[in-house]
Design a protein around this motif. Sequence first.
Motif, PDB file in Angstrom:
ATOM      1  N   LYS A  90      11.480  -8.320-102.999  1.00  0.00           N
ATOM      2  CA  LYS A  90      12.418  -7.828-103.909  1.00  0.00           C
ATOM      3  C   LYS A  90      11.438  -7.678-105.272  1.00  0.00           C
ATOM      4  O   LYS A  90      11.429  -6.608-105.931  1.00  0.00           O
ATOM      5  CB  LYS A  90      13.119  -9.196-104.284  1.00  0.00           C
ATOM      6  CG  LYS A  90      14.446  -8.405-105.328  1.00  0.00           C
ATOM      7  CD  LYS A  90      14.258  -8.948-106.708  1.00  0.00           C
ATOM      8  CE  LYS A  90      15.472  -8.553-107.517  1.00  0.00           C
ATOM      9  NZ  LYS A  90      15.238  -8.661-108.945  1.00  0.00           N
ATOM     10  N   GLU A  94      10.173  -3.994-107.389  1.00  0.00           N
ATOM     11  CA  GLU A  94      10.493  -3.774-108.524  1.00  0.00           C
ATOM     12  C   GLU A  94       9.074  -3.163-108.981  1.00  0.00           C
ATOM     13  O   GLU A  94       9.045  -2.241-109.987  1.00  0.00           O
ATOM     14  CB  GLU A  94      10.430  -4.962-109.610  1.00  0.00           C
ATOM     15  CG  GLU A  94      11.614  -5.651-109.072  1.00  0.00           C
ATOM     16  CD  GLU A  94      13.259  -5.099-109.366  1.00  0.00           C
ATOM     17  OE1 GLU A  94      13.017  -3.843-109.732  1.00  0.00           O
ATOM     18  OE2 GLU A  94      14.069  -5.697-109.037  1.00  0.00           O
ATOM     19  N   HIS A  97       9.154   0.583-108.014  1.00  0.00           N
ATOM     20  CA  HIS A  97      10.340   1.106-109.216  1.00  0.00           C
ATOM     21  C   HIS A  97       9.312   1.483-110.470  1.00  0.00           C
ATOM     22  O   HIS A  97       9.516   2.818-111.052  1.00  0.00           O
ATOM     23  CB  HIS A  97      11.488   0.168-109.738  1.00  0.00           C
ATOM     24  CG  HIS A  97      12.441  -0.080-108.522  1.00  0.00           C
ATOM     25  ND1 HIS A  97      13.318  -0.831-108.567  1.00  0.00           N
ATOM     26  CD2 HIS A  97      12.365   0.418-107.184  1.00  0.00           C
ATOM     27  CE1 HIS A  97      14.064  -1.040-107.641  1.00  0.00           C
ATOM     28  NE2 HIS A  97      13.275  -0.123-106.731  1.00  0.00           N
ATOM     29  N   ASP A 148      20.357  -7.220-111.904  1.00  0.00           N
ATOM     30  CA  ASP A 148      20.272  -6.023-110.856  1.00  0.00           C
ATOM     31  C   ASP A 148      21.489  -5.421-110.743  1.00  0.00           C
ATOM     32  O   ASP A 148      21.639  -4.197-110.710  1.00  0.00           O
ATOM     33  CB  ASP A 148      19.586  -6.361-109.578  1.00  0.00           C
ATOM     34  CG  ASP A 148      18.144  -6.862-109.412  1.00  0.00           C
ATOM     35  OD1 ASP A 148      18.071  -8.018-109.790  1.00  0.00           O
ATOM     36  OD2 ASP A 148      17.323  -6.017-109.587  1.00  0.00           O
ATOM     37  N   GLU A 177      18.150  -1.415-105.437  1.00  0.00           N
ATOM     38  CA  GLU A 177      18.709  -2.149-106.348  1.00  0.00           C
ATOM     39  C   GLU A 177      19.797  -2.912-105.572  1.00  0.00           C
ATOM     40  O   GLU A 177      20.192  -4.104-105.910  1.00  0.00           O
ATOM     41  CB  GLU A 177      19.215  -1.716-107.605  1.00  0.00           C
ATOM     42  CG  GLU A 177      18.060  -1.129-108.339  1.00  0.00           C
ATOM     43  CD  GLU A 177      17.294  -2.171-109.110  1.00  0.00           C
ATOM     44  OE1 GLU A 177      17.455  -3.511-108.665  1.00  0.00           O
ATOM     45  OE2 GLU A 177      16.174  -1.992-109.624  1.00  0.00           O
ATOM     46  N   HIS A 180      18.814  -5.909-103.955  1.00  0.00           N
ATOM     47  CA  HIS A 180      18.572  -6.745-104.732  1.00  0.00           C
ATOM     48  C   HIS A 180      19.796  -7.530-105.227  1.00  0.00           C
ATOM     49  O   HIS A 180      19.727  -8.838-105.427  1.00  0.00           O
ATOM     50  CB  HIS A 180      17.736  -6.271-106.208  1.00  0.00           C
ATOM     51  CG  HIS A 180      16.670  -5.571-105.802  1.00  0.00           C
ATOM     52  ND1 HIS A 180      16.058  -4.873-106.675  1.00  0.00           N
ATOM     53  CD2 HIS A 180      15.787  -5.543-104.724  1.00  0.00           C
ATOM     54  CE1 HIS A 180      14.672  -4.353-106.253  1.00  0.00           C
ATOM     55  NE2 HIS A 180      14.764  -4.864-104.885  1.00  0.00           N
TER      56      HIS A 180
HETATM   57 FE   LIG Z   1      16.042  -4.508-108.792  1.00  0.00          FE
END
Ligand SMILES: [Fe+2]
Length: 334
Positions: A90, A94, A97, A148, A177, A180
């Motif tokens: 996870k 990020e 991202h 999230d 997401e 997540h």
């Molecule tokens: Fe996230």
Amino acid sequence: MSLHTDASPGLQAVPAEAESVPDGAQAHFEQLLAEDSRIEPRDWMPEAYRKTLVRQISQHAHSEIIGMQPEANWITRAPSLKRKSILMAKVQDEAGHGLYLYSAAETLGTPREKMTEDLIAGKARYSSIFNYPTLSWADMGAIGWLVDGAAICNQVPLCRASYGPYGRAMVRVCKEESFHQRQGFEILLELANGTGAQRGMAQDAINRWYAPSLMMFGPPDDDSPNSKQSMAWNIKRFSNDELRSRFVGMIVEQVKVLGLTLPDDSIRFNEDKQQWEHGPLDWNEFKEVLAGRGPCNAQRLARRREAHEDGAWVREAAAAYAAKQAAAQKTEVA
Ligand SMILES: [Fe+2]
Ligand SMILES: [Fe+2]
């Protein structure tokens, strides 16, 4: 996470005379917006549109990167190998991202080095939510479910943002997401069905993360001067309050599955407005945290600065390797 809406300072429109606009360019830009088409990096765009996007996308990228810290804090203390590997995946998502978003912002002409420098110098903003501490394992659940979750509500409409590279980055981000959010919910579900102490820990985490997650949508509509322009540019599709209301409607049902409660007795559905309402939020706290006076602001920035300095040798090595490759290629061509 987005996380950008809560952090938008005033638009800095460039005076008209500073821009030389090619013939028909403004009309073409407006036509693309009217058709709900995409604006691509090659297209002419008003400076104010470009600046708004650079600010929003870079703030969004910074949020993803700084947002790794509160959760990374628990990787070594995850209660099992399975939880540890899920949390690591996870947190790595990020990072990804953040990188997509820096790339999207770079297509607007701002180099990533500049964005990073602004962040570590404390000049750039990121979502205030990441300046809160993670006090127990249950916070990993509450962050996944609420933080999230709020990010998804904010970001799904951004998949249709008028700027192509941003919208396309959001499509992939949103898929991750939703993983997540589910992993967070599942952590809470397991704690909620555990011992009394575990249940209490889950409830405490929800109590602490509820209000900050609602504030992730940004200030109330009547105190959000930039929203209107962002909506006219098809960057933003719904107002802060609309998105917040949608999020409240979603979590008010989900919390029942957990058998836990939200720390807000005022939640109700307003039939007239067809909107979920919630209790008052402490916007002064929000402004304080955003201004750098939250519980963990200094720590988050110091950690980011340290990581950047620790990574200097990697950047130097990569640049040296690239130069060597380029030189070799040049000799070959010659
Ligand atoms: Fe996230
Ligand atoms: Fe993310």
